[in-house]
Every structure is written in C-alpha cells, then in structure tokens.
Write a protein that holds these residues in place. Structure first.
Motif, PDB file in Angstrom:
ATOM      1  N   LEU A 107      33.503 -32.145  -2.832  1.00 16.50           N
ATOM      2  CA  LEU A 107      32.450 -30.950  -3.004  1.00 16.50           C
ATOM      3  C   LEU A 107      31.069 -31.062  -2.560  1.00 16.50           C
ATOM      4  CD1 LEU A 107      33.688 -29.313  -6.044  1.00 16.50           C
ATOM      5  CD2 LEU A 107      33.913 -28.225  -3.956  1.00 16.50           C
ATOM      6  N   ILE A 108      30.556 -32.370  -2.758  1.00 17.91           N
ATOM      7  CA  ILE A 108      29.115 -32.517  -2.261  1.00 17.91           C
ATOM      8  C   ILE A 108      29.171 -32.918  -0.805  1.00 17.91           C
ATOM      9  CG2 ILE A 108      27.087 -33.838  -2.408  1.00 17.91           C
ATOM     10  CD1 ILE A 108      28.168 -34.505  -5.285  1.00 17.91           C
ATOM     11  N   ALA A 109      30.216 -33.429  -0.208  1.00 15.63           N
ATOM     12  CA  ALA A 109      30.226 -33.640   1.056  1.00 15.63           C
ATOM     13  C   ALA A 109      30.324 -32.417   1.840  1.00 15.63           C
ATOM     14  CB  ALA A 109      31.554 -34.732   1.380  1.00 15.63           C
ATOM     15  N   ALA A 110      31.239 -31.311   1.357  1.00 16.18           N
ATOM     16  CA  ALA A 110      31.254 -30.171   1.944  1.00 16.18           C
ATOM     17  C   ALA A 110      29.838 -29.491   1.987  1.00 16.18           C
ATOM     18  CB  ALA A 110      32.269 -29.142   1.216  1.00 16.18           C
ATOM     19  N   LEU A 111      29.163 -29.638   1.155  1.00 13.93           N
ATOM     20  CA  LEU A 111      27.902 -29.166   0.865  1.00 13.93           C
ATOM     21  C   LEU A 111      27.042 -29.733   2.054  1.00 13.93           C
ATOM     22  CD1 LEU A 111      26.565 -28.810  -2.729  1.00 13.93           C
ATOM     23  CD2 LEU A 111      27.374 -26.902  -1.177  1.00 13.93           C
ATOM     24  N   LEU A 112      27.062 -30.957   2.047  1.00 12.24           N
ATOM     25  CA  LEU A 112      26.165 -31.532   3.233  1.00 12.24           C
ATOM     26  C   LEU A 112      27.041 -31.182   4.579  1.00 12.24           C
ATOM     27  CD1 LEU A 112      24.401 -33.920   3.867  1.00 12.24           C
ATOM     28  CD2 LEU A 112      26.335 -35.422   4.014  1.00 12.24           C
ATOM     29  N   VAL A 113      27.917 -31.180   4.877  1.00 12.08           N
ATOM     30  CA  VAL A 113      28.515 -30.593   6.113  1.00 12.08           C
ATOM     31  C   VAL A 113      27.964 -28.904   6.365  1.00 12.08           C
ATOM     32  CG1 VAL A 113      30.551 -29.920   7.406  1.00 12.08           C
ATOM     33  CG2 VAL A 113      30.495 -32.047   6.230  1.00 12.08           C
ATOM     34  N   LEU A 114      27.815 -28.215   5.305  1.00 16.88           N
ATOM     35  CA  LEU A 114      27.428 -26.964   5.636  1.00 16.88           C
ATOM     36  C   LEU A 114      26.078 -26.844   5.878  1.00 16.88           C
ATOM     37  CD1 LEU A 114      28.783 -24.092   5.392  1.00 16.88           C
ATOM     38  CD2 LEU A 114      27.771 -23.967   2.841  1.00 16.88           C
ATOM     39  N   ALA A 115      25.251 -27.731   5.146  1.00 15.03           N
ATOM     40  CA  ALA A 115      23.707 -27.630   5.140  1.00 15.03           C
ATOM     41  C   ALA A 115      23.668 -28.097   6.476  1.00 15.03           C
ATOM     42  CB  ALA A 115      23.073 -28.497   4.132  1.00 15.03           C
ATOM     43  N   LEU A 116      24.245 -29.173   6.973  1.00 13.35           N
ATOM     44  CA  LEU A 116      23.680 -30.060   8.289  1.00 13.35           C
ATOM     45  C   LEU A 116      24.294 -29.033   9.273  1.00 13.35           C
ATOM     46  CD1 LEU A 116      22.936 -32.926   8.887  1.00 13.35           C
ATOM     47  CD2 LEU A 116      25.339 -33.370   9.214  1.00 13.35           C
ATOM     48  N   SER A 117      25.081 -28.243   9.206  1.00 11.95           N
ATOM     49  CA  SER A 117      25.508 -27.268  10.500  1.00 11.95           C
ATOM     50  C   SER A 117      24.630 -26.138  10.534  1.00 11.95           C
ATOM     51  CB  SER A 117      27.079 -26.878  10.462  1.00 11.95           C
ATOM     52  OG  SER A 117      27.220 -26.634   9.204  1.00 11.95           O
ATOM     53  N   LEU A 118      24.224 -25.708   9.237  1.00 13.23           N
ATOM     54  CA  LEU A 118      23.778 -24.213   9.434  1.00 13.23           C
ATOM     55  C   LEU A 118      21.786 -24.216   9.340  1.00 13.23           C
ATOM     56  CD1 LEU A 118      25.730 -22.043   7.330  1.00 13.23           C
ATOM     57  CD2 LEU A 118      25.746 -22.260   9.683  1.00 13.23           C
ATOM     58  N   SER A 119      21.434 -25.458   8.345  1.00 10.70           N
ATOM     59  CA  SER A 119      20.069 -25.118   8.057  1.00 10.70           C
ATOM     60  C   SER A 119      19.402 -25.367   9.354  1.00 10.70           C
ATOM     61  CB  SER A 119      19.741 -26.089   6.894  1.00 10.70           C
ATOM     62  OG  SER A 119      19.737 -27.481   7.355  1.00 10.70           O
ATOM     63  N   PRO A 120      19.626 -26.388  10.392  1.00  9.84           N
ATOM     64  CA  PRO A 120      18.607 -26.404  11.417  1.00  9.84           C
ATOM     65  C   PRO A 120      18.406 -25.051  12.047  1.00  9.84           C
ATOM     66  CG  PRO A 120      20.251 -28.410  11.479  1.00  9.84           C
ATOM     67  CD  PRO A 120      20.561 -27.342  10.248  1.00  9.84           C
ATOM     68  N   PHE A 121      19.391 -24.210  12.216  1.00  9.50           N
ATOM     69  CA  PHE A 121      19.056 -23.017  12.947  1.00  9.50           C
ATOM     70  C   PHE A 121      18.306 -22.187  11.832  1.00  9.50           C
ATOM     71  CE2 PHE A 121      23.031 -24.682  14.670  1.00  9.50           C
ATOM     72  CZ  PHE A 121      22.833 -24.526  15.869  1.00  9.50           C
ATOM     73  N   ALA A 122      18.431 -22.109  10.728  1.00 10.50           N
ATOM     74  CA  ALA A 122      17.815 -21.158   9.826  1.00 10.50           C
ATOM     75  C   ALA A 122      16.210 -21.902   9.710  1.00 10.50           C
ATOM     76  CB  ALA A 122      18.285 -21.092   8.601  1.00 10.50           C
ATOM     77  N   THR A 123      16.104 -23.068   9.684  1.00 11.90           N
ATOM     78  CA  THR A 123      14.753 -23.619   9.932  1.00 11.90           C
ATOM     79  C   THR A 123      13.887 -23.149  10.980  1.00 11.90           C
ATOM     80  OG1 THR A 123      15.656 -25.547   8.476  1.00 11.90           O
ATOM     81  CG2 THR A 123      13.634 -25.553   9.376  1.00 11.90           C
ATOM     82  N   ALA A 124      14.688 -23.440  12.208  1.00 11.66           N
ATOM     83  CA  ALA A 124      14.202 -23.287  13.487  1.00 11.66           C
ATOM     84  C   ALA A 124      13.791 -21.415  13.489  1.00 11.66           C
ATOM     85  CB  ALA A 124      15.049 -23.376  14.618  1.00 11.66           C
ATOM     86  N   ALA A 125      14.489 -20.634  13.128  1.00 17.69           N
ATOM     87  CA  ALA A 125      14.365 -19.322  12.942  1.00 17.69           C
ATOM     88  C   ALA A 125      13.009 -19.117  12.288  1.00 17.69           C
ATOM     89  CB  ALA A 125      15.237 -18.558  12.625  1.00 17.69           C
ATOM     90  N   ALA A 126      13.120 -19.862  11.028  1.00 20.03           N
ATOM     91  CA  ALA A 126      11.793 -19.470  10.110  1.00 20.03           C
ATOM     92  C   ALA A 126      10.533 -20.130  10.621  1.00 20.03           C
ATOM     93  CB  ALA A 126      12.330 -20.412   8.602  1.00 20.03           C
ATOM     94  N   LEU A 127      10.718 -21.223  11.187  1.00 24.89           N
ATOM     95  CA  LEU A 127       9.344 -21.691  12.098  1.00 24.89           C
ATOM     96  C   LEU A 127       8.893 -20.673  12.993  1.00 24.89           C
ATOM     97  CD1 LEU A 127      10.115 -25.502  12.493  1.00 24.89           C
ATOM     98  CD2 LEU A 127       8.467 -24.402  11.059  1.00 24.89           C
ATOM     99  N   ARG A 128       9.803 -20.206  13.681  1.00 21.39           N
ATOM    100  CA  ARG A 128       9.559 -19.127  14.807  1.00 21.39           C
ATOM    101  C   ARG A 128       8.535 -17.748  14.023  1.00 21.39           C
ATOM    102  NH1 ARG A 128      10.304 -19.970  19.591  1.00 21.39           N
ATOM    103  NH2 ARG A 128      11.904 -21.352  20.324  1.00 21.39           N
ATOM    104  N   VAL A 129       9.232 -17.539  12.921  1.00 23.33           N
ATOM    105  CA  VAL A 129       8.595 -16.329  12.253  1.00 23.33           C
ATOM    106  C   VAL A 129       7.439 -16.713  11.492  1.00 23.33           C
ATOM    107  CG1 VAL A 129       8.866 -14.823  10.171  1.00 23.33           C
ATOM    108  CG2 VAL A 129      11.030 -15.264  11.557  1.00 23.33           C
ATOM    109  N   SER A 130       7.486 -17.931  11.093  1.00 23.40           N
ATOM    110  CA  SER A 130       6.158 -18.336  10.317  1.00 23.40           C
ATOM    111  C   SER A 130       4.938 -18.584  11.456  1.00 23.40           C
ATOM    112  CB  SER A 130       6.462 -19.671   9.559  1.00 23.40           C
ATOM    113  OG  SER A 130       6.972 -19.350   8.417  1.00 23.40           O
ATOM    114  N   LEU A 131       5.175 -18.780  12.633  1.00 20.92           N
ATOM    115  CA  LEU A 131       4.223 -19.047  13.585  1.00 20.92           C
ATOM    116  C   LEU A 131       3.694 -17.870  14.096  1.00 20.92           C
ATOM    117  CD1 LEU A 131       4.733 -22.751  15.019  1.00 20.92           C
ATOM    118  CD2 LEU A 131       3.065 -21.929  13.348  1.00 20.92           C
ATOM    119  N   SER A 132       4.644 -16.867  14.188  1.00 19.83           N
ATOM    120  CA  SER A 132       4.448 -15.648  15.007  1.00 19.83           C
ATOM    121  C   SER A 132       3.122 -14.834  14.496  1.00 19.83           C
ATOM    122  CB  SER A 132       5.303 -14.904  15.123  1.00 19.83           C
ATOM    123  OG  SER A 132       5.856 -14.215  13.899  1.00 19.83           O
TER     124      SER A 132
END
Lengths: 227, 56, 246, 227
Positions: free
Chosen positions: D202-227
């Motif tokens: 289950l923890i490994a699944a969380l890691l895979v999920l976070a690894l695949s989704l969070s970079p995109f969310a972070t990139a989008a969030a950075l764009r918003v924060s800097l605009s």
C-alpha cells in the motif's frame, strides 16, 4: 486608459495578417491587464520582428513589469493574446521558451553558487548556445570572477552576471526588466553593446527601463504605458 | 402524542434538539452572511461610482 | 445552440441575473422539503426499537455528511473546469462552495457527536466515518485559509482549484486508510451507524431532508457566487449599470 | 538530443541543490535534529516503560518524521522564489514537472535520507524489536519520498505568501494521514511478528501515485503562485 503605441519606423497599425510572414515574430493583440481593480492598460497591440527592440516606458506602477511578465507567459493577460510565430504562447509553453531568455527584477542568481556555476545552470535550463560560460563572463567584463561566490560580487557585478545568462543560451527574444539597475556608466555601455549586437544578429528585445536607452543601430518601438 | 411528549423526545431531548438547533443556526448564518455581504457590496460600489463621478 | 446557451451562462451578467431569479424558487422549494422532512422525521416516523428517539438526529447528520462529500466533489469538478477552460464562473463556484461544504462537515461532526453521546456514552469516538469527516473538515479549512491568504483573487481561485483537485484524489485514500485503521485498532465492538436495512418510514424523511439540503446548497452557493462576482467585476460596465438602476 | 539536454538539466539541478545544501550544512541538519529531539522527548513525557514505548514507538517515530518533513518543506522553493531562480525554471525550455521532480529528489536526498539513516537508532531508543526496526526502515524508505512529493505541491501553492508556514501545515498534514496510518501500523504489525506485505505494497502504491501525479500538480501550482 489606452496605451499609445508609437512606431518610430513609420506604420502606426501593426496588424499584419499572420500568414503573410514566415520569419519569427512576437505579436500581441488586445492585451489588457487589471491589477487591484485598476485597469493598467487595455487593448494594447504591437508586433515585434527580428532586429527590432520594444521599449516599454511609463511611470512606476504603470504596468511595465506586468506587461513583460505577460510576454513571458508567467502572467495571464486579463484579455487578449500574445503569439509567437502565430501561435499562442500559452499553448506553445516550453516550445516558446526555447526562444526566450528573461532577466527579471530579481537577478535570478544563486548567491551561494559561483558565477560559473550559475551560468552553467542557466545554460542547461535553456537551449544551450555556442558561447560557453567563461566567454560570456568575459563579455560582461567579469573575466577572472569565475570561481567567486555570487554573494561576494557587488550589486552591479551581480546584475551583469544575470545579463550574462542571456549569452549562454541560444535565445532569439530577450525579455529584460530594468536591465540597467545598479549598473555604472561603464556597465551600461557594456550592456547596450550587448543588446545592440543581439538585434544586429537578428535578435529581438523587449525592455523596460528608467534610463534612456541608446540603441542607435536598432529599430525601436516605444510603448508608453502612462500616456 | 402531546406536545410535552414530543418535546421530551423519549429522554433524548437535549441531544435531538441541540443538533437540530445547531443545524438551524449554521444553515441560517450561511444564508444571512452572503445576503448582507451583497447589500454591502452594492452600496460600496455605488459610493465608489459617486466618488468617481465627482472627480470627473 | 447548446454552445450559445453555455456562453451566455458563462457571461457574468447573465449568470448574475439568472441566479438572482433562481434563488427564490430554490429557497422556496428547500423550505417546503425541509418542512415536509421535519414533519415526517420528527412526528410521523416511529421511534427506533434500539435507539429510541435519539436516532432522529440521523435526519440531520446523514444528509449533512452526504453533502460534505458532495460539495467537495462539485468543487473538484468546477476546479478542473476552471483550470482547463479558464472559465471564471467555475473558479467562483469553487470558492463559493468551500464555506458551505465546511459548514456541512462541521454540522455532520457536531450532530454525530451529539448522536454518539447517548449511543456510545462518549462525545467523541474514533469511529472511521467521524474521523474521515474530521480530516475532510481540515481539508476544507485549508482551502478557505489558502484562499484568504492570497491577495489576488484570480490567483487565489486557481490555487484553490489545484488544492481541491489534490484533495479529491486523496479523499478516497483517506477514507480507505481510516476504515482500515479503524478495523485494526477498534475491532468490531464499536456500534456502527450503518444498519443493513432502514425502514421505509425512516427512509422517506431521510430522503426528504437530503433533497432539502441539496436545494439549500444550490441556492446558498448561488448567493455566494453572486457576491463574489460583484466583488470581482466591480469595475465592469454591467455592475455599474446594475448599481445605477437601483 | 533534446532528451539528452533534459537529462543534463535534471542532473545539474540535483547537483546544484546538493552543492547549495553542502554550503549551508547547519540549516540542513535542523530537521534531522528536530526529528531526533522530538522522538527522544516522548519517553520523558510518557514514561520509559518498555511495553508502553513499544506500543507507541512506531506512531511517535512516524509523527516526528511527518513534522520534520513539514519543517523542512519550506526550503524546497523558498530561496529559489526569493532570488528569482524559480521564474527561470518556469521559463526553461524543459518541462517544469521534470525540473520539479529534480528539486524534490534533491530535497529528499538532503532531508529525507538522513531521517531514514538515523531511524534504526531511534527504533532502538524506543525499544522496538529487531523486526519492527527493519520494517520501520523500509516504511521510511518508501514513505519519506511521498512526504516530499505531497509536500512540494502544498509548498508550491504557498510559496508566494508571507505567512505561508502556518497555512502549509494546515494543507499538508491532512494529506499525510493515509501514509501515517499505513506506515505506523506496518511497524506495529511487524513488531507483533505478523507479515506486512500488504502494508508495504500500500505504501509503495502511494509512492507510485505521488510520483506520477505530484510533479504535474506542483508545476501547475508554481505557475499559479508566480502569476
């Protein structure tokens, strides 16, 4: 609060259909920017071609920086579009950033890296150009400072280091926010030389500046945002 | 069932009526707040417009 | 034609007007359903053979808990629409919904606690659903706090939309983990709210109240959205016309 | 060619962050010290009864790890935001999500890895059995990257705020709940001598999920924060 666009090279309306031109160009149409309930500018349009410079003028708070950030795609315009070779820059994303280099209000140098390390990072982030970091440092008169921590450079030297970033990537469009701040007369002359050389080689410039910018050999479009 | 019995709720009056009361309170506050805010906004905007007209 | 309707709805002016005319109808319907639900739930429905009269808290607690989830999902949907198609109204929907969702969540927690005291003998039990509801409340509070902290309204709305989407991916995981944790630590001794079957005389008021809560959400979110719209567009022509016509 | 330069930017960014961390060693040690301190305070607070410590040990270590991660999160983007380098990432010709991944990886190497390495020591302090310590190590190995990944999204949303710290904890901690539950119960179960494959997957699944989704969310969030 309509901004007045004066084109020193003659034509007053820059609305040439996109399909007619194949060479790269930056075009803005109907740009509007609202900040804190205040319309900074609206219905702003221009067209910038290789070898030309766009000079943004205006009082503090008139939206110069906001406009530059819109041109970078960091900020979304409240209306209108910016396009590069006919495609919206928001859609192009990284494909647009291959052609741009930006030096903002903040230098964007890491103070705890050496000058050379900073430039190496900048080079890797963009499309690497032919000029290597030591050569770029020499061009901004920082020769011999390769291994000095940026923290130990003076404000003017840090600014020149930031501008050296422009040289290490292969960017067509340079977007510069107050490039001359904290530079002395000598520094200003160096930077003006760089800018002039860039447009002579077919580059484009979008610059805000308090200082009078001497770009004698370049076609300059001026946009005054507080008119 | 008479009223007294109804209010007594088989000994659970406190729990039942408190939860219904809190529900009513929360739901009402959520209605009143935006209604008041809208009225305030409209007068603010009107005042601002009047000021702007005087400046011109 | 559909497209046309959509664009009209998305224009602030039309939205403001249409929302204004919808609100009284929705509010009226909500009041009707609430009265019917209360009459059914408090008067007509017989007492529960195990819980006596205290189960009547269910008619508040369960719809509130349903709504707390429902509102979050609506927010996530609106957030996605706002981020992808840059529709202002969707952004406004996200942030207008947040306080209402938080209220429902809070209500679900309080009523759950008031129901739990006579049933379990304690104000708070680390029951899986209550715990998940508590975490949901934190998620809502985070959204509201983030929106309050960012000064620029458009930036705030878009940041909140991203946060909501991150949250909506996490909610099922949180639910699953909390259920799992609960079975691990508490065992099956704790009385659970859910029962295999619910008698029709209790189901009817429950559904009536659920509909009433949905209608309530609909008209309150429109009220909030109208405020948000006025505030954002205070310089626009239609707002000035609106103010001057008064 | 393009892929090549992306790899270069990725590794250079990680190296750069590691160099910066080395030049600020003192700051780097803070979360680690915090982790050790908090954990060693608990026996003082609740008594050093071995049975009690064994029962609450996994939870304590994991909660302390959560808090230490929270403490260190602010540094992921804060200094980059302040000196303007964050803008440079957004304007880079590489996908921002990949650069973000490099940043998060570097952050994990700087803050997560030390936690991981001292965790067996803390396990011993709290009287965990050998099996429990082994599983504690594995859960931290799989879990600390998740902490950095989820945290990066929230920190990207709050990076432009002056009082981002308080809000950050409100945003991050609820999202850490599932990981806390899975990880600490894994250690519990292992200490009781039962198999923990389900927990770890289950923890490994969380890691895979976070690894695949969070970079995109972070990139989008950075764009918003800097605009």
């Amino acid at each position: 609060m309509r901004a007045i666009v004066i084109h020193l090279n003659g034509s007053r309306t820059p609305q040439v259909p996109v399909t007619q031109t194949q060479s790269c160009c930056l075009m803005a149409a109907g740009l509007e920017c609202v900040r804190d309930d205040r319309v900074l500018f609206s219905d702003l349009a221009f067209r910038l071609e290789p070898g030309q410079a766009l000079l943004l003028e205006g009082r503090n708070g008139s939206g110069k920086t906001s406009l530059l950030r819109i041109l970078c795609g960091i900020r979304y315009p409240d209306a209108g579009t910016v396009s590069w070779n006919g495609s919206d820059i928001q859609r192009l994303g990284a494909d647009y950033y291959q052609h741009t280099a930006y030096v903002g209000h903040r230098d964007g140098n890491k103070l705890d890296l050496t000058a050379q390390e900073n430039l190496a990072m900048a080079r890797a982030l963009g499309r690497p150009g032919k000029v290597m970091p030591p050569a770029a440092l020499e061009k901004v008169d920082l020769y011999g400072y390769e291994d000095v921590l940026t923290r130990n450079l003076s404000a003017g030297q840090q600014r020149r280091l930031a501008l050296a970033r422009l040289l290490v990537t292969d960017a067509t469009l340079w977007i510069l926010d107050e490039p001359f701040t904290s530079l002395d007369v000598h520094g200003i002359r160096i930077v003006e030389e760089l800018l002039e050389a860039h447009t002579q080689a077919g580059g484009m410039l979008a610059v805000t500046s308090h200082h009078a910018v001497n770009l004698d050999r370049t076609t300059v479009q001026r946009i005054n945002l507080s008119a | 069932m008479n009223l007294n019995e109804f209010l007594h709720m088989g000994g659970y009056a406190f729990y039942v009526w408190t939860s219904y009361g809190i529900a009513l309170l929360i739901l009402l506050v959520n209605i009143i707040a935006p209604a008041r805010q809208r009225r305030k906004l409209l007068t603010d905007i009107a005042r601002k417009a009047r000021r702007a007209r005087r400046e011109i | 034609m559909f497209n046309n309707f959509f664009h009209k709805m998305a224009s602030p002016k039309y939205f403001y007007r249409i929302a204004g005319s919808l609100i009284p109808w929705l509010a009226g319907a909500c009041l009707l359903f609430t009265l019917a639900g209360l009459y059914y739930g408090l008067y007509l429905a017989p007492p529960d053979y195990q819980q006596g009269e205290s189960y009547r808290i269910m008619f508040i607690h369960v719809p509130a808990a349903w709504m707390s989830m429902f509102v979050y999902v609506v927010m996530a949907g609106a957030g996605a629409i706002g981020l992808v198609w840059r529709i202002k109204l969707a952004e406004i929907m996200v942030i207008s919904s947040a306080p209402i969702g938080a209220s429902f969540t809070f209500l679900a927690l309080v009523s759950g606690s008031l129901w739990g005291k006579p049933m379990w003998g304690a104000w708070w039990v680390w029951d899986a659903r209550l715990t998940a509801e508590l975490i949901l409340l934190f998620l809502y509070l985070g959204i509201i706090a983030l929106h309050g902290a960012i000064e620029d309204r458009r930036t705030a709305a878009r940041a909140v939309a991203i946060l909501t989407l991150v949250g909506v991916i996490n909610i099922p995981i949180i639910h699953f983990s909390v259920e799992w944790w609960n079975t691990l630590h508490q065992g099956p001794t704790v009385t659970r709210f859910d029962k295999p079957a619910i008698h029709i005389s209790m189901l009817i008021p429950l559904l009536l109240m659920a509909v009433a809560f949905k209608l309530y959400y609909a008209f309150v979110v429109l009220m909030r959205a109208r405020c948000e719209l006025l505030e954002r567009e205070s310089n626009a022509g239609w707002v000035r016309e609106l103010v001057e016509s008064k | 060619m393009k892929c090549d330069s992306l790899t270069r930017a990725f590794t250079l960014l990680i190296r750069r962050d590691l160099i910066l961390a080395m030049r600020h060693r003192a700051e780097m040690a803070n979360p680690l010290l915090f982790f050790i301190l908090v954990t060693s305070l608990f026996p003082l607070g609740i008594g050093a009864n071995p049975n009690l410590l064994q029962a609450v040990g996994p939870g304590i270590i994991w909660v302390a790890a959560l808090l230490a991660a929270l403490l260190s999160l602010d540094s992921v983007f804060r200094s980059d935001f302040e000196d303007g380098t964050l803008e440079q990432y957004l304007l880079s010709s590489h996908p921002v999500s990949v650069l973000v991944l490099a940043k998060v990886l570097a952050h994990w190497l700087i803050t997560g890895l030390p936690l991981l390495l001292v965790s067996p020591l803390l396990g011993v302090l709290l009287d965990l059995p050998a099996a429990g310590i082994k599983v504690l190590f594995v859960t931290l190995l799989l879990g600390t990257p998740v902490l950095s990944l989820i945290g990066s999204v929230c920190v990207a949303l709050t990076v432009g705020l002056r009082k981002g710290g308080m809000i950050l904890s409100l945003l991050v901690l609820p999202l850490y709940v599932p990981l806390l539950i899975f990880a600490s119960s894994a250690v519990d179960t292992a200490a009781a001598g039962l198999p923990v494959t389900a927990h770890l997957s289950l923890i490994a699944a969380l890691l895979v999920l976070a690894l695949s989704l969070s970079p995109f969310a972070t990139a989008a969030a950075l764009r918003v924060s800097l605009s």
